[in-house]
Design an enzyme around this catalytic site. Structure first.
Site, short mmCIF file in Angstrom:
data_model
loop_
_atom_site.label_atom_id
_atom_site.label_comp_id
_atom_site.label_asym_id
_atom_site.label_seq_id
_atom_site.Cartn_x
_atom_site.Cartn_y
_atom_site.Cartn_z
N THR A 62 -6.33 18.47 -12.66
CA THR A 62 -5.08 18.59 -13.60
C THR A 62 -5.73 17.91 -14.78
O THR A 62 -5.38 16.65 -14.69
CB THR A 62 -4.00 18.33 -13.21
OG1 THR A 62 -3.84 18.60 -11.80
CG2 THR A 62 -3.10 18.53 -13.98
N THR A 111 0.84 -1.14 0.01
CA THR A 111 -0.04 -0.11 -0.03
C THR A 111 0.85 1.34 -0.10
O THR A 111 2.14 1.13 -0.16
CB THR A 111 -1.04 -0.19 1.36
OG1 THR A 111 -2.05 0.97 1.05
CG2 THR A 111 -0.32 -0.15 2.41
N SER A 148 -4.50 17.41 -17.92
CA SER A 148 -3.46 16.61 -18.48
C SER A 148 -3.39 15.29 -17.67
O SER A 148 -3.19 13.88 -18.56
CB SER A 148 -2.15 17.21 -18.39
OG SER A 148 -1.60 17.47 -17.20
N ASN A 196 -0.18 -3.91 -6.29
CA ASN A 196 -0.98 -4.01 -4.85
C ASN A 196 -0.46 -5.53 -4.33
O ASN A 196 -0.70 -5.63 -2.97
CB ASN A 196 -2.16 -3.43 -4.53
CG ASN A 196 -3.29 -4.48 -4.91
OD1 ASN A 196 -3.01 -5.42 -5.64
ND2 ASN A 196 -4.64 -4.26 -4.25
N LYS A 247 3.29 1.44 -3.86
CA LYS A 247 2.75 0.80 -4.94
C LYS A 247 3.72 0.83 -6.42
O LYS A 247 3.94 -0.17 -7.26
CB LYS A 247 1.38 1.12 -5.19
CG LYS A 247 0.62 0.57 -4.36
CD LYS A 247 -1.03 1.17 -4.72
CE LYS A 247 -2.08 0.48 -3.53
NZ LYS A 247 -3.31 0.82 -3.92
P1 ATR Z 1 -3.80 8.71 -4.95
O1 ATR Z 1 -2.61 7.61 -5.25
O2 ATR Z 1 -4.87 8.41 -3.66
O3 ATR Z 1 -4.70 8.62 -6.13
P2 ATR Z 1 -2.68 11.06 -5.89
O4 ATR Z 1 -1.91 10.42 -6.87
O5 ATR Z 1 -1.95 12.05 -5.15
O6 ATR Z 1 -3.11 10.25 -4.57
O7 ATR Z 1 -3.93 11.68 -6.36
C1 ATR Z 1 -4.85 12.37 -5.70
C2 ATR Z 1 -6.26 12.98 -6.64
O8 ATR Z 1 -7.08 13.72 -5.92
C3 ATR Z 1 -5.72 13.38 -7.90
O9 ATR Z 1 -6.54 13.14 -8.95
C4 ATR Z 1 -5.89 15.03 -7.40
O10 ATR Z 1 -5.97 15.90 -8.47
P3 ATR Z 1 -4.63 16.62 -9.37
O11 ATR Z 1 -4.51 15.55 -10.23
O12 ATR Z 1 -5.37 17.86 -10.08
O13 ATR Z 1 -3.67 16.82 -8.04
C5 ATR Z 1 -6.90 15.18 -6.48
N1 ATR Z 1 -7.17 16.11 -5.77
C6 ATR Z 1 -6.57 16.22 -4.43
N2 ATR Z 1 -6.94 17.35 -3.88
C7 ATR Z 1 -8.05 17.85 -4.70
C8 ATR Z 1 -8.61 18.94 -4.50
N3 ATR Z 1 -8.67 19.83 -3.46
N4 ATR Z 1 -9.48 19.22 -5.42
C9 ATR Z 1 -9.81 18.47 -6.52
N5 ATR Z 1 -8.99 17.21 -6.88
C10 ATR Z 1 -8.08 17.09 -5.70
#
Ligand code: ATR
Length: 295
Positions: free
Chosen positions: A175, A85, A177, A110, A89
């Site tokens: 984001t 975890t 992209s 995982n 990963k």
């Molecule tokens: P995980 O492995 O849990 O998916 P991560 O790779 O850090 O963790 O991804 C977090 C996700 O939550 C991403 O899609 C992130 O958006 P960005 O790619 O734009 O960073 C999203 N996220 C985190 N905080 C956010 C917020 N305040 N509003 C919208 N999306 C958010």
């Protein structure tokens, strides 16, 4: 006094026998940092009892730069497999000798299986999610599915969602992209990438939260009318109380609001099957876990 001494000796012998027995058992771990909160030992212990498998499954807190040595140590000590975890990963992915197709698409692993000197990597998160939705009788086939987020959690479930042949899978992310990069991995599928704002006037059947927003208690930037259009909202995370996302959906009248506890048990069941070649019954384990969570 004699009785006390005998009983102490008896306990000592039992302890030694138990320790030796657990050392002789096939060993499994879940590696993470942090890891103390992990429910995986509880889940796998119940699976093992249910299917009469003789295994020992424990958590292991791994220092950030010690992942490879933790895996090698486990392999040298009766290790047959491990769950992985956050935040390991991707490191696990890089360490594997062989990978499943779905792990290659997710770029993350995982589940590790150690066999004949080979480290095999797979990811069972996607199948855990899909099986939990199907268990709730939520049909993905021909549905319009909206996946919120494009981080590791989202990336890990896209292949499994697409395998259910939805009418369209939309990935919305802050984001753009990152959502586009995931969509590009599946050029022949019905998949599109949008911003949250783009989803404002669209309707979906199923909305799945794979962002980390719910955990911090904040609301996602998704319009009420978009949420309302769905019959099902699913949050991949779980906690004792409903997440902010599920509260919001419920307040708007969404019919099915489901947290990620079933996904957790589902991914564990798929890992267990990879290791032990038998698929456990998730239902009683999920009920026990829910009860434990509400304690
Ligand atoms: P995980 O492995 O849990 O998916 P991560 O790779 O850090 O963790 O991804 C977090 C996700 O939550 C991403 O899609 C992130 O958006 P960005 O790619 O734009 O960073 C999203 N996220 C985190 N905080 C956010 C917020 N305040 N509003 C919208 N999306 C958010």
């Amino acid at each position: 006094m004699a009785a006390f001494l005998f009983s102490s000796f008896h306990n000592y012998v039992n302890l030694q026998l138990n320790t030796q027995a657990s050392i002789l058992m096939d060993q499994y771990r879940v590696f993470g940092n942090p890891i103390a909160q992990s429910k995986s030992p509880f889940i796998h212990q119940l699976f093992a009892e249910q299917t009469k498998q003789n295994i020992n499954y424990e958590t292991e807190l791994v220092a950030l730069d010690q992942f490879t040595s933790a895996v090698n140590k486990l392999i040298a000590n009766q290790g047959k497999g491990a769950n992985v975890t956050a935040p390991f990963k991707e490191q696990a992915f890089a360490l594997c000798d062989e990978l499943s197709e779905r792990a290659k698409l997710a770029g993350a692993v995982n589940t590790l299986t150690f066999s004949n000197g080979i480290i095999y990597g797979d990811t069972t998160d996607g199948v855990g999610l899909v099986n939990d939705l199907l268990r709730h009788e939520i049909q993905l086939q021909s549905s319009k599915v909206l996946l919120l987020g494009a981080g590791g959690a989202a990336k890990g479930v896209v292949q499994a969602l697409l395998a259910q042949a939805p009418d369209l899978l939309t990935i919305a992310n802050r984001t753009l992209s990152k959502a586009q990069a995931i969509a590009k991995q599946y050029p022949n599928e019905n998949i599109q990438a949008l911003t949250f704002a783009d989803t404002e006037h669209l309707a979906f059947d199923i909305i799945i939260n794979a962002t980390s927003v719910g955990l911090s208690g904040g609301n996602l930037p998704i319009a009420d009318q978009t949420l309302k259009s769905a019959h099902t909202c699913y949050d991949m995370v779980y906690q004792k109380e409903p997440t902010a996302f599920l509260k919001q959906a419920k307040a708007l009248g969404v019919k099915n609001n489901i947290d990620g506890l079933g996904m957790l048990v589902g991914q564990a069941a798929a890992s267990f099957e990879l290791w032990r070649n038998t698929y456990p019954d998730v239902e009683p384990v999920l009920a026990a876990l829910r009860a434990k969570l509400n304690e």
